[in-house]
Motif scaffolding. Structure first.
Motif, PDB file in Angstrom:
ATOM      1  N   VAL A   6     -48.148 -76.895  22.710  1.00 33.82           N
ATOM      2  CA  VAL A   6     -48.760 -76.765  21.385  1.00 33.82           C
ATOM      3  C   VAL A   6     -47.911 -77.593  20.432  1.00 33.82           C
ATOM      4  O   VAL A   6     -46.702 -77.369  20.316  1.00 33.82           O
ATOM      5  N   VAL A   7     -48.549 -78.555  19.781  1.00 29.59           N
ATOM      6  CA  VAL A   7     -47.854 -79.448  18.857  1.00 29.59           C
ATOM      7  C   VAL A   7     -48.372 -79.191  17.450  1.00 29.59           C
ATOM      8  O   VAL A   7     -49.574 -79.296  17.201  1.00 29.59           O
ATOM      9  N   GLY A   8     -47.478 -78.847  16.546  1.00 28.18           N
ATOM     10  CA  GLY A   8     -47.838 -78.683  15.143  1.00 28.18           C
ATOM     11  C   GLY A   8     -47.403 -79.918  14.379  1.00 28.18           C
ATOM     12  O   GLY A   8     -46.248 -80.335  14.481  1.00 28.18           O
ATOM     13  N   LEU A   9     -48.322 -80.511  13.631  1.00 22.61           N
ATOM     14  CA  LEU A   9     -47.987 -81.729  12.891  1.00 22.61           C
ATOM     15  C   LEU A   9     -47.449 -81.399  11.503  1.00 22.61           C
ATOM     16  O   LEU A   9     -47.858 -80.430  10.873  1.00 22.61           O
ATOM     17  N   GLY A  10     -46.540 -82.254  11.054  1.00 26.32           N
ATOM     18  CA  GLY A  10     -45.944 -82.106   9.732  1.00 26.32           C
ATOM     19  C   GLY A  10     -44.916 -83.189   9.507  1.00 26.32           C
ATOM     20  O   GLY A  10     -44.803 -84.131  10.297  1.00 26.32           O
ATOM     21  N   ASN A  11     -44.187 -83.047   8.433  1.00 27.83           N
ATOM     22  CA  ASN A  11     -43.107 -83.973   8.100  1.00 27.83           C
ATOM     23  C   ASN A  11     -41.787 -83.220   8.115  1.00 27.83           C
ATOM     24  O   ASN A  11     -41.705 -82.117   7.575  1.00 27.83           O
ATOM     25  N   PRO A  12     -40.748 -83.821   8.711  1.00 30.00           N
ATOM     26  CA  PRO A  12     -39.445 -83.160   8.694  1.00 30.00           C
ATOM     27  C   PRO A  12     -38.807 -83.234   7.308  1.00 30.00           C
ATOM     28  O   PRO A  12     -39.151 -84.107   6.512  1.00 30.00           O
ATOM     29  N   GLY A  13     -37.908 -82.328   7.030  1.00 36.96           N
ATOM     30  CA  GLY A  13     -37.167 -82.361   5.772  1.00 36.96           C
ATOM     31  C   GLY A  13     -37.550 -81.229   4.843  1.00 36.96           C
ATOM     32  O   GLY A  13     -38.709 -80.820   4.782  1.00 36.96           O
ATOM     33  N   LYS A  14     -36.549 -80.737   4.128  1.00 37.59           N
ATOM     34  CA  LYS A  14     -36.736 -79.619   3.191  1.00 37.59           C
ATOM     35  C   LYS A  14     -37.808 -79.899   2.143  1.00 37.59           C
ATOM     36  O   LYS A  14     -38.556 -79.012   1.754  1.00 37.59           O
ATOM     37  N   GLU A  15     -37.873 -81.157   1.667  1.00 35.63           N
ATOM     38  CA  GLU A  15     -38.812 -81.479   0.591  1.00 35.63           C
ATOM     39  C   GLU A  15     -40.277 -81.331   1.013  1.00 35.63           C
ATOM     40  O   GLU A  15     -41.160 -81.224   0.174  1.00 35.63           O
ATOM     41  N   TYR A  16     -40.542 -81.317   2.325  1.00 38.87           N
ATOM     42  CA  TYR A  16     -41.917 -81.188   2.817  1.00 38.87           C
ATOM     43  C   TYR A  16     -42.224 -79.799   3.374  1.00 38.87           C
ATOM     44  O   TYR A  16     -43.370 -79.501   3.701  1.00 38.87           O
ATOM     45  N   GLU A  17     -41.200 -78.973   3.482  1.00 39.61           N
ATOM     46  CA  GLU A  17     -41.286 -77.710   4.204  1.00 39.61           C
ATOM     47  C   GLU A  17     -42.503 -76.849   3.863  1.00 39.61           C
ATOM     48  O   GLU A  17     -43.157 -76.323   4.738  1.00 39.61           O
ATOM     49  N   LYS A  18     -42.805 -76.681   2.610  1.00 46.32           N
ATOM     50  CA  LYS A  18     -43.878 -75.760   2.199  1.00 46.32           C
ATOM     51  C   LYS A  18     -45.134 -76.490   1.722  1.00 46.32           C
ATOM     52  O   LYS A  18     -45.970 -75.907   1.037  1.00 46.32           O
ATOM     53  N   THR A  19     -45.273 -77.754   2.089  1.00 45.08           N
ATOM     54  CA  THR A  19     -46.429 -78.525   1.621  1.00 45.08           C
ATOM     55  C   THR A  19     -47.654 -78.294   2.496  1.00 45.08           C
ATOM     56  O   THR A  19     -47.547 -77.864   3.645  1.00 45.08           O
ATOM     57  N   ARG A  20     -48.798 -78.621   1.944  1.00 43.45           N
ATOM     58  CA  ARG A  20     -50.065 -78.468   2.667  1.00 43.45           C
ATOM     59  C   ARG A  20     -50.065 -79.268   3.972  1.00 43.45           C
ATOM     60  O   ARG A  20     -50.611 -78.833   4.975  1.00 43.45           O
ATOM     61  N   HIS A  21     -49.453 -80.440   3.930  1.00 43.14           N
ATOM     62  CA  HIS A  21     -49.434 -81.319   5.106  1.00 43.14           C
ATOM     63  C   HIS A  21     -48.603 -80.725   6.245  1.00 43.14           C
ATOM     64  O   HIS A  21     -48.677 -81.195   7.369  1.00 43.14           O
ATOM     65  N   ASN A  22     -47.811 -79.705   5.959  1.00 49.20           N
ATOM     66  CA  ASN A  22     -46.943 -79.112   6.982  1.00 49.20           C
ATOM     67  C   ASN A  22     -47.487 -77.818   7.568  1.00 49.20           C
ATOM     68  O   ASN A  22     -46.750 -77.064   8.194  1.00 49.20           O
ATOM     69  N   VAL A  23     -48.763 -77.578   7.404  1.00 48.53           N
ATOM     70  CA  VAL A  23     -49.360 -76.366   7.958  1.00 48.53           C
ATOM     71  C   VAL A  23     -49.150 -76.295   9.474  1.00 48.53           C
ATOM     72  O   VAL A  23     -48.903 -75.227  10.022  1.00 48.53           O
ATOM     73  N   GLY A  24     -49.205 -77.423  10.147  1.00 44.80           N
ATOM     74  CA  GLY A  24     -48.971 -77.431  11.597  1.00 44.80           C
ATOM     75  C   GLY A  24     -47.586 -76.911  11.945  1.00 44.80           C
ATOM     76  O   GLY A  24     -47.422 -76.120  12.880  1.00 44.80           O
ATOM     77  N   LYS A 146     -50.852 -87.008  -3.149  1.00 46.40           N
ATOM     78  CA  LYS A 146     -50.092 -86.051  -3.960  1.00 46.40           C
ATOM     79  C   LYS A 146     -50.462 -84.611  -3.569  1.00 46.40           C
ATOM     80  O   LYS A 146     -49.598 -83.743  -3.454  1.00 46.40           O
ATOM     81  N   TYR A 147     -51.735 -84.385  -3.335  1.00 47.40           N
ATOM     82  CA  TYR A 147     -52.235 -83.052  -2.981  1.00 47.40           C
ATOM     83  C   TYR A 147     -51.657 -82.566  -1.653  1.00 47.40           C
ATOM     84  O   TYR A 147     -51.140 -81.454  -1.570  1.00 47.40           O
ATOM     85  N   VAL A 148     -51.744 -83.388  -0.606  1.00 50.68           N
ATOM     86  CA  VAL A 148     -51.274 -82.925   0.708  1.00 50.68           C
ATOM     87  C   VAL A 148     -49.757 -82.761   0.747  1.00 50.68           C
ATOM     88  O   VAL A 148     -49.235 -81.984   1.543  1.00 50.68           O
ATOM     89  N   LEU A 149     -49.056 -83.474  -0.127  1.00 49.79           N
ATOM     90  CA  LEU A 149     -47.594 -83.375  -0.157  1.00 49.79           C
ATOM     91  C   LEU A 149     -47.093 -82.385  -1.209  1.00 49.79           C
ATOM     92  O   LEU A 149     -45.902 -82.328  -1.498  1.00 49.79           O
ATOM     93  N   SER A 150     -48.017 -81.590  -1.751  1.00 51.40           N
ATOM     94  CA  SER A 150     -47.621 -80.567  -2.723  1.00 51.40           C
ATOM     95  C   SER A 150     -47.691 -79.184  -2.075  1.00 51.40           C
ATOM     96  O   SER A 150     -48.420 -78.981  -1.102  1.00 51.40           O
ATOM     97  N   PRO A 151     -46.930 -78.236  -2.621  1.00 53.92           N
ATOM     98  CA  PRO A 151     -46.953 -76.881  -2.050  1.00 53.92           C
ATOM     99  C   PRO A 151     -48.230 -76.130  -2.437  1.00 53.92           C
ATOM    100  O   PRO A 151     -48.919 -76.494  -3.391  1.00 53.92           O
ATOM    101  N   PHE A 152     -48.507 -75.085  -1.689  1.00 55.98           N
ATOM    102  CA  PHE A 152     -49.622 -74.205  -2.022  1.00 55.98           C
ATOM    103  C   PHE A 152     -49.279 -73.418  -3.284  1.00 55.98           C
ATOM    104  O   PHE A 152     -48.114 -73.083  -3.523  1.00 55.98           O
ATOM    105  N   SER A 153     -50.291 -73.101  -4.072  1.00 54.45           N
ATOM    106  CA  SER A 153     -50.085 -72.224  -5.227  1.00 54.45           C
ATOM    107  C   SER A 153     -49.830 -70.808  -4.698  1.00 54.45           C
ATOM    108  O   SER A 153     -50.130 -70.514  -3.532  1.00 54.45           O
TER     109      SER A 153
END
Length: 192
Positions: A6-24, A146-153
């Motif tokens: 099972v592979v979850g997609l996202g970006n490494p690094g603290k700045e991306y941790e809680k972003t929409r793009h890191n749901v995987g 900007k949206y995918v790299l922003s955190p959820f409300s």
């Protein structure tokens, strides 16, 4: 065919941790907890966790190559563990599904998702199961990056945390039984 990766997609690094793009990545983190997986181990350009479910060994992975180059890590994972693409499920965010929805599919195009495009390019096939987690679309089209790299409300976080829990249950069914069997459960929207 049994799911072994099972592979979850996202970006490494603290700045991306809680972003929409890191749901995987978020789904993998919850699956790691649920299965008490061992790791992380650094293998095949990824953070890899190892677990057992229903007597089956499963690899959970978070590529460390950044989203748009996920294919390099996935290719290496498949090679390292001598797996076919059909033995893997990829989990990722999807702009075309509303927040609170998810879809398990056995194969298909990238749907414009660059991480999935990269995987298809590297492994040479669209024939692998994927679990798409809906994040909805921004109000203005030009705001997509900007949206995918922003955190959820805070309100969205409540919804996505429930979706992630359902995704974990969905993936456990897919691993224990089969992706085909899990589809009915995973694709129902009333269980969130």
């Amino acid at each position: 065919m049994d799911i072994k990766l099972v592979v979850g997609l996202g970006n490494p690094g603290k700045e991306y941790e809680k972003t929409r793009h890191n749901v995987g990545f978020m789904v993998i983190d919850e699956l790691v907890k649920a299965l008490r997986a061992k790791g992380p181990f650094e293998e095949a350009l990824s953070h890899v966790y190892k677990a057992r479910i229903g007597g089956k060994e499963v690899i959970l992975a978070k590529p460390m190559t950044y989203m748009n180059n996920s294919g390099a890590a996935v290719y290496n994972l498949l090679e390292e563990y001598k797996l076919s693409p059909e033995q893997m499920i990829v989990v990722y965010d999807d702009l075309d599904l509303p927040l609170g929805h998810m879809r398990l599919r056995l194969k298909g195009s990238s749907g414009g998702h660059r991480g999935v495009e990269s995987i298809i390019k590297y492994i040479g096939t669209q024939n692998f199961p994927r679990l798409r987690i809906g994040i909805g679309r921004p109000k203005k089209k030009e705001d997509v990056v900007k949206y995918v790299l922003s955190p959820f409300s805070p309100e969205e976080e409540k919804v996505i945390s429930q979706v992630i829990k359902k995704a974990v249950r969905c993936l456990m069914r897919a691993i224990e039984i089969s992706p085909e069997h899990a589809m009915e459960y995973c694709n129902r929207q009333d269980l969130i």
